[in-house]
Design a protein around this motif. Structure first.
Motif, PDB file in Angstrom:
ATOM      1  N   GLU A  36       1.028  -1.654  -0.439  1.00  9.95           N
ATOM      2  CA  GLU A  36      -0.183   0.241  -0.200  1.00  9.95           C
ATOM      3  C   GLU A  36       1.063   1.126   0.251  1.00  9.95           C
ATOM      4  O   GLU A  36       0.650   2.457  -0.864  1.00  9.95           O
ATOM      5  CB  GLU A  36      -1.030  -0.105   1.705  1.00  9.95           C
ATOM      6  CG  GLU A  36      -1.506   1.194   1.432  1.00  9.95           C
ATOM      7  CD  GLU A  36      -2.576   1.278   2.881  1.00  9.95           C
ATOM      8  OE1 GLU A  36      -4.157   1.236   2.276  1.00  9.95           O
ATOM      9  OE2 GLU A  36      -1.987   1.502   3.924  1.00  9.95           O
ATOM     10  N   ASP A  37       2.016   0.741   0.613  1.00 18.34           N
ATOM     11  CA  ASP A  37       2.927   2.530   1.062  1.00 18.34           C
ATOM     12  C   ASP A  37       3.096   2.891  -0.626  1.00 18.34           C
ATOM     13  O   ASP A  37       3.759   3.821  -1.018  1.00 18.34           O
ATOM     14  CB  ASP A  37       4.051   2.653   1.926  1.00 18.34           C
ATOM     15  CG  ASP A  37       3.027   2.567   3.555  1.00 18.34           C
ATOM     16  OD1 ASP A  37       1.818   3.148   3.631  1.00 18.34           O
ATOM     17  OD2 ASP A  37       4.181   2.105   3.948  1.00 18.34           O
ATOM     18  N   GLU A  59       2.318   1.545  -3.486  1.00 18.67           N
ATOM     19  CA  GLU A  59       1.219   2.165  -4.079  1.00 18.67           C
ATOM     20  C   GLU A  59       0.705   3.503  -4.539  1.00 18.67           C
ATOM     21  O   GLU A  59       0.552   4.363  -5.287  1.00 18.67           O
ATOM     22  CB  GLU A  59       0.445   1.044  -4.884  1.00 18.67           C
ATOM     23  CG  GLU A  59      -0.744   1.817  -5.236  1.00 18.67           C
ATOM     24  CD  GLU A  59      -1.677   0.665  -6.105  1.00 18.67           C
ATOM     25  OE1 GLU A  59      -3.090   0.473  -6.530  1.00 18.67           O
ATOM     26  OE2 GLU A  59      -1.201  -0.609  -5.071  1.00 18.67           O
ATOM     27  N   GLU A  60       0.605   4.070  -3.087  1.00 19.33           N
ATOM     28  CA  GLU A  60       0.363   5.325  -2.810  1.00 19.33           C
ATOM     29  C   GLU A  60       1.869   6.236  -3.057  1.00 19.33           C
ATOM     30  O   GLU A  60       1.507   7.029  -3.880  1.00 19.33           O
ATOM     31  CB  GLU A  60       0.621   5.606  -1.042  1.00 19.33           C
ATOM     32  CG  GLU A  60      -1.150   5.247  -0.861  1.00 19.33           C
ATOM     33  CD  GLU A  60      -1.062   4.986   0.914  1.00 19.33           C
ATOM     34  OE1 GLU A  60      -0.296   6.545   1.365  1.00 19.33           O
ATOM     35  OE2 GLU A  60      -2.184   4.687   0.872  1.00 19.33           O
TER      36      GLU A  60
END
Length: 103
Positions: free
Chosen positions: A52-53, A55-56
């Motif tokens: 998630e990190d 992708e952000e």
């Protein structure tokens, strides 16, 4: 996260996925919302957090090379991510598999 979440969904029963999602905002040093750290959090949650990190960061910095994006996320402030999850991501990067997964 776009690659990892469907894979986790296939690997885990929905009832087993809930704790992964619940814990994925924790930090390796225990500075997350619940204060869970290290082995208190499943490997799957650490992988989801790292994905998630990444992708952000990729969405915010699309013109940056993948290697720079990974380094920026993995060398971020504090002890955010589980070291073996970071090592696995590095292995995917070095092997060229990460770029294949992201395209």
């Amino acid at each position: 996260a776009a690659v990892v979440l469907p894979t986790l969904w296939e690997a885990l029963a929905p009832r087993d996925l809930a704790p992964v999602v619940e814990a994925h905002h924790e930090r390796y040093d225990g500075s997350g919302p619940r204060g869970w750290k290290g082995e208190q959090v499943s490997v799957e949650a650490w992988v989801l957090a790292l994905a998630e990190d990444l992708e952000e960061f990729r969405l915010a910095n699309p013109s940056q090379p993948v290697a720079f994006q990974v380094r920026s996320v993995c060398e971020g402030p504090g002890n955010q991510h589980r070291p073996d999850a970071v090592d696995a991501l590095g292995g995917l990067l070095v092997s060229g598999r990460l770029e294949q997964l992201l395209t």
